[in-house]
Design an enzyme around this catalytic site. Structure first.
Site, PDB file in Angstrom:
ATOM      1  CE1 TYR A 154      -3.902   2.536  -0.016  1.00 41.12           C
ATOM      2  CE2 TYR A 154      -2.409   3.525   2.570  1.00 41.12           C
ATOM      3  CZ  TYR A 154      -3.810   3.489   1.155  1.00 41.12           C
ATOM      4  OH  TYR A 154      -4.997   4.183   0.877  1.00 41.12           O
ATOM      5  CE  LYS A 158      -3.684   4.597  -2.549  1.00 41.97           C
ATOM      6  NZ  LYS A 158      -4.706   5.162  -3.807  1.00 41.97           N
ATOM      7  CB  VAL A 189     -12.531   8.035   4.945  1.00 41.66           C
ATOM      8  CG1 VAL A 189     -14.332   8.740   4.368  1.00 41.66           C
ATOM      9  CG2 VAL A 189     -11.521   9.920   3.751  1.00 41.66           C
ATOM     10  CB  THR A 191     -14.116   3.773   3.502  1.00 44.93           C
ATOM     11  OG1 THR A 191     -12.957   4.030   3.551  1.00 44.93           O
ATOM     12  CG2 THR A 191     -14.331   5.123   2.731  1.00 44.93           C
TER      13      THR A 191
END
Length: 251
Positions: A154, A158, A189, A191
């Site tokens: 990850y 990114k 966030v 999510t």
């Protein structure tokens, strides 16, 4: 007519952004693995045009055909703006590198990095000679700037998005009709990805307690707030071309 191409619209930030942008005079191309029935209902009620495209972004060899299919429906001669939001992403695989499944590593890089790169590449090719407004927002992460135990795929994917954004900006400065591009880190966030993170254990992800605390202390940003900022940036005269920005710079 404004045309918006958005990835990862089945839930989270992508779904919230699509809901916000669905309006008369807009045509949305929503790319995700599954359909979003709510978007269809909203589009019908608002007189907006919606094209849902069921697509697995891990299948990067099919992206050229996908973009060609989208642009077959875009009428540049009458368009005011064409926009791409590379929102889809995955935090998997989580855990120390030797424990990561090789296929999951490849899928993570495909979804987080290679798919946005290829989507942007074909997007730029399609609009380069067109003098209208054309912009790309890549959703990045603060994890691109620092190493995190258990997030090697990850973080590095990114980080690749951030450098890709800067490189494309440098290239576009040489063009007569440049495509504007930036990367936005939305912060923490509320999510499904956050739920996945909280579900991991300390052996796989040492910072997992921090994310549990974010939830308990109500520090998760609503997807609708992130969508508000993205939609504003897309159409703003203050579009931060070439920048790697954070959500807290705009709220």
């Amino acid at each position: 007519m404004h045309y918006f191409i958005i990835t990862g619209t089945s839930r989270g930030i992508g779904a919230a952004l699509a809901e916000r942008l669905l309006g008369a005079g807009n045509h949305l191309f929503c790319i995700s693995r599954g359909e979003n029935q709510k978007l269809k209902e909203i589009a019908a009620s608002r007189g907006a045009k919606l094209t849902e495209l069921s697509f697995d972004l891990g299948q990067t060899h099919e992206i050229k055909v996908l973009v060609e299919k989208i642009f077959a429906e875009i009428e540049l001669d009458s368009a005011e703006g064409v926009f791409l939001v590379n929102n889809a992403g995955t935090v998997e695989p989580v855990g120390p590198l030797p424990k990561n499944d090789p296929d999951a590593i490849q899928d993570g890089f495909n979804i987080n990095l290679l798919a946005p790169v290829l989507l942007t590449r074909f997007f730029v090719e399609m609009v380069q000679a067109w003098p209208g407004i054309k912009r790309v927002i890549n959703i990045t992460s603060g994890a691109a700037q620092r190493p995190v135990f258990g997030w090697s795929t990850y973080c590095s994917s990114k980080a690749g998005i951030d450098m890709f954004t800067r490189c494309v900006t440098t290239e576009q400065e040489e063009e007569e009709f440049p495509v504007q591009i930036c990367a936005l880190a939305p912060g923490v966030v509320a999510t499904q990805m956050q739920a996945q993170i909280r579900g991991s254990g300390k052996e796989e992800f040492r910072d997992f307690q921090k994310f549990i605390d974010y939830k308990k202390e109500n520090k998760l940003l609503p997807p609708e707030e992130v969508a508000r900022v993205i939609s504003w940036l897309l159409l703003s005269e203050e579009f931060p071309a070439g920048s790697i920005t954070r959500i807290d710079e705009f709220i």
